[in-house]
Scaffold this motif. Structure first.
Motif, mmCIF file in Angstrom:
data_model
loop_
_atom_site.group_PDB
_atom_site.id
_atom_site.type_symbol
_atom_site.label_atom_id
_atom_site.label_comp_id
_atom_site.label_asym_id
_atom_site.label_seq_id
_atom_site.Cartn_x
_atom_site.Cartn_y
_atom_site.Cartn_z
ATOM 1 N N THR A 7 6.584 -6.800 -12.575
ATOM 2 C CA THR A 7 5.562 -5.755 -12.658
ATOM 3 C C THR A 7 5.027 -5.326 -11.302
ATOM 4 N N GLU A 8 5.438 -5.984 -10.222
ATOM 5 C CA GLU A 8 4.888 -5.679 -8.908
ATOM 6 C C GLU A 8 5.750 -4.661 -8.172
ATOM 7 N N TYR A 9 5.067 -3.829 -7.378
ATOM 8 C CA TYR A 9 5.731 -2.857 -6.510
ATOM 9 C C TYR A 9 5.405 -3.183 -5.049
ATOM 10 N N PRO A 10 6.291 -2.828 -4.124
ATOM 11 C CA PRO A 10 5.915 -2.959 -2.708
ATOM 12 C C PRO A 10 4.794 -1.978 -2.380
ATOM 13 N N HIS A 11 3.956 -2.340 -1.448
ATOM 14 C CA HIS A 11 2.847 -1.478 -1.045
ATOM 15 C C HIS A 11 3.400 -0.147 -0.522
ATOM 16 N N THR A 12 2.855 0.946 -1.035
ATOM 17 C CA THR A 12 3.330 2.287 -0.688
ATOM 18 C C THR A 12 2.161 3.157 -0.261
ATOM 19 N N ASP A 13 2.325 3.878 0.815
ATOM 20 C CA ASP A 13 1.299 4.802 1.297
ATOM 21 C C ASP A 13 1.585 6.184 0.704
ATOM 22 N N PHE A 14 1.018 6.447 -0.475
ATOM 23 C CA PHE A 14 1.263 7.726 -1.136
ATOM 24 C C PHE A 14 0.590 8.879 -0.410
ATOM 25 N N ALA A 15 -0.485 8.596 0.323
ATOM 26 C CA ALA A 15 -1.138 9.660 1.092
ATOM 27 C C ALA A 15 -0.213 10.193 2.177
ATOM 28 N N ALA A 16 0.543 9.294 2.812
ATOM 29 C CA ALA A 16 1.496 9.721 3.834
ATOM 30 C C ALA A 16 2.600 10.571 3.219
ATOM 31 N N ILE A 17 3.046 10.204 2.021
ATOM 32 C CA ILE A 17 4.070 10.982 1.329
ATOM 33 C C ILE A 17 3.529 12.369 1.003
#
Length: 580
Positions: A484-494
């Motif tokens: 259930t875990e995802y790597p930390h992602t910077d969606f603001a940068a995307i």
């Protein structure tokens, strides 16, 4: 003058039925229809990145307006991508007409490139699904499809081969005789008389409301006042009944809060108004129950009824309220109102104590601030999962706000696509997508659609790097969360790289200013809030087996409440209780 093509005739019929845009992805078998849209004065082609998004967007538009909306996909894989969004629209009773383009008509049945049979594939998620194999079929098939979608409130699918779409249409066959306004349904006099007897005979009556009370707020309030009844609601009824409601005792169900559960189980008569509430474990088994619904197939399919009433809620109550005797005792109502306040007060502390300084950020705090900062007429679209919990407990309805989600189909990734449909409907209205990081990343490609069309949607990503609701499900079963875990992602940068406004929030003190900045921005914006993955929520009533499951998965912190401004509303209602 050249005759219309079948594609032009199809597009003209859509326009006459009130459709103003078609969501989809272009493709060879669909090209004649897309070109006909391009040349039509009243229709707009909305290019999205994925056909599933097209169907979700059309469904959102239809839910907000009650009018027919449209989407389209090219042959084979193109129209197959529509199916999940169409399932959601159909189960949400949204009138949507989907065009499933088909391979060349002469190749059907030969295993041709991209061959599927959409007229069969879409049967389960539609009221009507038919193939047009001849130009002469076009007007009647499309009219029938529109009648099914509008009249029965759901999806219709028309499969159209590209070569047939390009052929000349027969002259004089494109008149549309479809009534687009729904009639009201009033119960028979005998049913009303029996219902009156049941209400009069009961000492303690509880009203439980679903989406079917839309447009009947005043009627429900008048009825509750006359019989002194507490009023609870399901999630889909929240936006239509909770506001300006001095009889409110909260919500029952998996995301419930307050005293709705107790009010339903301790009454003598339970009235289910316009709800197809699916969670039978939350419904009483030993209480006399009456259900009122305009969809007769829904009567009694969730719980055993003592009486079933076929009619829409507003008309039924308009007839019923004058007929019932006014009850003099408020004892049951006042007891439930006190219990409601007590339940909410017990839930608030876990989420409000030092929430403004907590790191990682409490997602409940984000939802609470969002509720305060959003416009009074905002449209909120809510991802399935923990975002539903925060929306149910923190977004405050007022009669003008709207809350959309995949509340019946329960699909991930619905919020962003539904926000697209809501914003196209009215670019000047504030539209806010409450997206989980899992749901957002699933259809993240269509964030580019916001930029492409300049849609000022504000996406708030609750970024806990996990599938929080699945964590909860595993814990209830006594299993350690896994996968259930995802790597930390910077969606603001995307978002910034895509050409939108991206704002990263890692401290609670930044939340309010970040939301204000996003709301002030005149284009698409994304607020990426890093939230606490340990903030989970459990239902107000759980079994001994479920408690055991939580004990076995004690590696996480499980919180049990959080209700935002609803506590203030409940206290205000309590202050208005007459004193002896």
């Amino acid at each position: 003058m050249a005759r219309q093509t079948v594609a032009e005739q199809y597009v003209d019929l859509l326009a006459r039925a009130g459709v103003r845009r078609v969501y989809g992805v272009v493709g060879d078998s669909l090209n004649p229809v897309v070109d006909a849209v391009r040349r039509h004065d009243s229709l707009e082609w909305v290019q999205v990145r994925h056909e599933e998004v097209a169907a979700f967007a059309a469904g959102a538009e239809a839910q907000l307006t009650g009018r027919l909306a449209a989407c389209a996909g090219s042959c084979g894989p193109g129209n197959l991508h529509l199916i999940n969004g169409l399932f959601d629209a159909h189960r949400s009773m949204a009138p949507v007409l989907a065009l499933a383009a088909q391979i060349p008509s002469g190749e059907i049945g030969t295993g041709y490139f991209q061959e599927t049979h959409p007229d069969r594939l879409f049967e389960e998620c539609s009221h009507y699904s038919e193939l047009i194999s001849s130009p002469r079929q076009m007007p009647r098939v499309v009219q029938t499809a529109i009648q099914h979608a509008v009249g029965r409130r759901g999806v219709s699918v028309v499969a159209l081969p590209g070569d047939v779409a390009a052929q000349a249409a027969p002259a004089g066959g494109a008149e549309l005789a479809t009534p687009l306004d729904r009639p009201t349904v009033r119960p028979a006099d005998e049913e009303l008389a029996r219902l009156t007897e049941l209400v009069d005979a009961a000492e303690k009556v509880t009203v439980f409301c679903g989406r079917g009370v839309e447009g009947a707020h005043a009627e429900v309030m008048a009825f509750a006042e006359k019989i002194k009844a507490p009023v609870g609601h399901a999630l889909r009824g929240k936006e239509h009944i909770q506001y300006d409601n001095p009889y409110d005792v909260g919500m029952s169900g998996l995301l419930g809060y307050g005293a709705a559960y107790e009010a339903m189980h301790e009454c003598d008569l339970l009235l289910l108004l316009g709800t197809d509430f699916p969670y039978t474990d939350f419904l009483p088994r030993d209480v006399r129950t009456v259900q009122v619904d305009v969809q007769p197939e829904r009567l009694g399919r969730r719980t055993q009824l003592d009486f079933a009433v076929w009619g829409d809620v507003r008309e039924t109550l308009r007839c019923l309220t004058p007929a019932v005797r006014e009850k003099s005792s408020r004892r049951f109502l006042d007891r439930m109102l006190h219990r409601h306040v007590h339940a909410l007060e017990g839930a608030v502390g876990a989420y409000t104590h030092d929430a403004g300084r907590h790191t990682p950020i409490h997602p409940e705090y984000v939802a609470s601030v969002l509720d305060e900062e959003a416009a009074d007429d905002a449209v909120f679209t809510v991802d399935t999962g923990m975002c539903c919990v925060w929306a149910a407990r923190y977004l405050t309805p007022n009669g003008r706000r709207r809350i959309l989600g995949s509340f019946v189909h329960g699909s991930m990734a619905n919020a962003l696509p539904q926000a697209i449909g809501a914003q196209f409907l009215d670019r000047s209205r504030q539209v806010v997508s409450l997206s989980g990081d899992g749901g957002f990343s699933m259809l993240m490609g269509d964030f580019l659609t916001l930029v492409h069309h300049g849609l000022p949607v504000k996406v708030v990503v609750f970024n806990n790097s996990s599938l929080g609701m699945v964590d909860l499900e595993m814990m209830v079963d006594g299993l350690p969360p896994y996968g259930t875990e995802y790597p930390h992602t910077d969606f603001a940068a995307i978002a910034t790289a895509a050409g939108a406004r991206g704002i990263r929030v890692e401290k609670a003190t930044q939340v309010r200013e970040a939301l204000r900045e996003a709301f002030a921005h005149d284009g698409p914006a994304l607020v990426d809030v890093v939230t606490d993955p340990n903030a989970l929520a459990i239902p107000p009533k759980i079994t001994t087996e479920q408690v055991t499951g939580f004990a076995l998965s004690a590696s996480r912190t499980v919180l049990t409440g959080g209700v935002g401004r609803m506590i203030d509303l409940a206290r205000a209602n309590l202050r208005n209780v007459p004193r002896p």
